[in-house]
Scaffold this motif. Structure first.
Motif, short mmCIF file in Angstrom:
data_model
loop_
_atom_site.label_atom_id
_atom_site.label_comp_id
_atom_site.label_asym_id
_atom_site.label_seq_id
_atom_site.Cartn_x
_atom_site.Cartn_y
_atom_site.Cartn_z
N SER A 127 0.91 -1.24 0.06
CA SER A 127 0.00 0.10 -0.11
C SER A 127 0.82 1.24 0.00
O SER A 127 1.53 1.49 1.06
CB SER A 127 -0.81 0.06 1.32
OG SER A 127 -1.78 -1.22 1.38
N VAL A 129 1.48 5.08 -1.30
CA VAL A 129 0.99 6.44 -1.51
C VAL A 129 2.30 7.54 -2.26
O VAL A 129 3.25 7.49 -1.47
CB VAL A 129 0.54 7.40 -0.52
CG1 VAL A 129 0.08 8.76 -1.02
CG2 VAL A 129 -0.68 6.62 -0.10
N SER A 147 -0.98 10.32 -5.52
CA SER A 147 -1.32 9.23 -6.29
C SER A 147 -1.43 7.89 -5.51
O SER A 147 -0.55 7.59 -4.59
CB SER A 147 -0.46 8.87 -7.47
OG SER A 147 -0.20 10.17 -8.44
N TYR A 148 -1.96 6.84 -5.83
CA TYR A 148 -2.20 5.62 -5.01
C TYR A 148 -1.83 4.33 -5.77
O TYR A 148 -2.18 4.32 -6.96
CB TYR A 148 -3.53 5.48 -4.51
CG TYR A 148 -4.29 6.59 -3.63
CD1 TYR A 148 -3.77 6.71 -2.48
CD2 TYR A 148 -4.94 7.56 -3.98
CE1 TYR A 148 -3.92 7.85 -1.54
CE2 TYR A 148 -5.73 8.52 -3.19
CZ TYR A 148 -4.97 8.69 -1.98
OH TYR A 148 -5.65 9.69 -1.30
N VAL A 152 -4.08 0.25 -1.77
CA VAL A 152 -4.31 1.25 -0.86
C VAL A 152 -5.84 1.23 -0.76
O VAL A 152 -6.69 1.35 -1.69
CB VAL A 152 -3.85 2.81 -1.16
CG1 VAL A 152 -4.28 3.73 -0.43
CG2 VAL A 152 -2.36 2.76 -1.51
N HIS A 154 -9.73 2.17 0.75
CA HIS A 154 -10.52 3.38 0.88
C HIS A 154 -10.13 4.14 2.05
O HIS A 154 -9.97 5.23 2.11
CB HIS A 154 -11.97 3.24 0.77
CG HIS A 154 -13.01 4.40 0.96
ND1 HIS A 154 -13.18 5.36 0.12
CD2 HIS A 154 -13.68 4.67 2.16
CE1 HIS A 154 -13.68 6.28 0.61
NE2 HIS A 154 -14.13 6.03 1.67
N GLN A 156 -7.33 4.13 3.78
CA GLN A 156 -6.05 4.54 3.78
C GLN A 156 -6.04 5.79 3.09
O GLN A 156 -5.38 6.77 3.19
CB GLN A 156 -5.18 3.72 3.25
CG GLN A 156 -4.75 2.63 4.13
CD GLN A 156 -4.03 1.19 3.53
OE1 GLN A 156 -4.14 0.86 2.57
NE2 GLN A 156 -3.25 0.60 4.36
N ARG A 157 -6.82 5.92 1.94
CA ARG A 157 -7.08 7.16 1.35
C ARG A 157 -7.65 8.18 2.04
O ARG A 157 -7.21 9.33 1.71
CB ARG A 157 -8.20 6.91 -0.13
CG ARG A 157 -7.29 5.87 -1.12
CD ARG A 157 -8.22 5.89 -2.26
NE ARG A 157 -7.59 4.91 -3.39
CZ ARG A 157 -7.58 5.45 -4.74
NH1 ARG A 157 -8.22 6.41 -5.10
NH2 ARG A 157 -7.22 4.37 -5.47
N THR A 158 -8.77 8.08 2.58
CA THR A 158 -9.25 8.99 3.46
C THR A 158 -8.17 9.57 4.50
O THR A 158 -8.01 10.73 4.76
CB THR A 158 -10.49 8.47 4.24
OG1 THR A 158 -11.55 7.95 3.29
CG2 THR A 158 -11.22 9.51 5.17
N THR A 160 -4.91 9.42 4.24
CA THR A 160 -3.89 10.18 3.50
C THR A 160 -4.26 11.70 3.20
O THR A 160 -3.67 12.50 3.53
CB THR A 160 -3.64 9.56 2.20
OG1 THR A 160 -3.03 8.24 2.68
CG2 THR A 160 -2.36 10.41 1.20
N GLU A 161 -5.53 11.79 2.59
CA GLU A 161 -5.99 12.96 2.42
C GLU A 161 -6.27 14.03 3.48
O GLU A 161 -6.11 15.12 3.49
CB GLU A 161 -7.42 12.90 1.57
CG GLU A 161 -7.00 12.42 0.05
CD GLU A 161 -8.02 11.81 -0.72
OE1 GLU A 161 -9.47 11.95 -0.51
OE2 GLU A 161 -7.87 10.69 -1.30
N ILE A 172 -5.93 14.73 -6.17
CA ILE A 172 -5.62 13.25 -6.43
C ILE A 172 -5.34 13.05 -8.16
O ILE A 172 -6.13 13.50 -8.94
CB ILE A 172 -6.70 12.13 -6.18
CG1 ILE A 172 -7.28 12.73 -4.80
CG2 ILE A 172 -6.40 10.89 -6.21
CD1 ILE A 172 -6.07 12.91 -3.60
#
Length: 289
Positions: A127, A129, A147-148, A152, A154, A156-158, A160-161, A172
């Motif tokens: 995973s 970023v 970029s992912y 990664v 969902h 983990q995206r949340t 990160t952002e 993104i």
């Protein structure tokens, strides 16, 4: 930001592998926004204990000075930030391969280094970023391209952002656009500083004091940026409104055009993006050699 997101971040252990100015900027954002308690953040570097002491005293983060080892911090982290210089990246990432696991999220800010190269150094699919923040993150006004990797999640995206929102805005983008992000916003603050240097020097040549010149230029740049943001108008339209026919501004703009100002800026942005690719390619060659 939702309470769920805050709670998700606040329960995690974060480890910054590299303790430079960008790492400090992100830590400052996280702690100022109270997203993560300082004792849940560890910061590592190769040998500069004075710097680690400074960071502990300033933010309350954990370092080897507080008694634990770099290895323990890396093993115990939910998120590992890869913050080392490009020239050190391959060796440094490969060195932590025995200490990390597939459950961890890796956030890299290493210019030019691809997600696939990071996965290779870590020993397989991970995973990852890939992010390109800029130095304005230090004051909470950063711009970050993110970029992912496919792994990664969902959540983990949340996370990160939320992390990069604590130091500014983020976009993104497909990984293929990361070099463009470097050329525009990653290196962009330096272009503005360079322009400001020239304006200040010119103001001094015209008779203003250094302090007055700097104050006027800083306010001019700040005001122009705020005009774009607050009015929502395009920079070109705002420029046209300032440029009276046969006036002082038109005379200056015409001279810039004669000296290929737009072309020079375009070439500079493209060269920065190209250089990011060169740095990444050099690292990837070192992996295969």
């Amino acid at each position: 930001m939702s309470l769920l997101t805050k709670t998700g971040i606040s329960s995690l252990q974060l480890c910054f592998y590299g303790a430079g100015s960008m790492a400090e900027a992100i830590v400052r954002g996280l702690t100022n926004e109270k997203l993560v308690a300082p004792e849940r953040i560890s910061m590592l570097n190769r040998q500069n204990k004075e710097r680690l002491n400074e960071l502990n005293e300033r933010y309350g983060v954990q370092t080897i000075v507080q008694g634990s080892s770099n290895e323990d911090y890396l093993r115990g982290a939910d998120i590992v930030f890869l913050m080392m210089k490009p020239k050190d990246a391959a060796e440094a990432i490969a060195a932590i391969k025995p200490l990390v696991s597939p459950k961890q999220l890796f956030i890299s800010v290493i210019a030019g280094l691809s997600i696939s190269a990071i996965e290779k150094l870590l020993g397989g699919e991970a995973s990852v970023v890939r992010a390109m923040p800029n130095t304005s993150s230090t004051i909470g006004l950063g711009a970050t391209g993110i970029s992912y990797s496919p792994s990664v999640t969902h959540q983990q995206r949340t996370l990160t952002e939320a992390i990069f929102s604590s130091v500014g805005i983020n976009a993104i983008v497909d990984e293929s656009l990361q070099q463009a992000i470097t050329g525009v916003s990653g290196s962009g603050p330096a272009y503005v500083y360079y322009f400001m240097e020239s304006m200040i020097a010119s103001a001094v040549e015209l008779g203003l004091t250094q302090s007055a010149a700097k104050e006027l230029v800083v306010q001019t740049v700040l005001g122009a940026a705020e005009m774009v943001r607050n009015t929502g108008e395009e920079p070109a339209e705002l420029r046209r409104k300032v440029t009276s026919p046969n006036g002082t501004t038109q005379a200056a703009i015409e001279l810039m055009d004669e000296n290929r100002f737009t072309e020079t800026i375009s070439k500079a942005v493209h060269r920065s993006a190209e250089r990011a690719g060169e740095l990444g390619a050099a690292i990837e060659r070192s992996i295969t050699e």
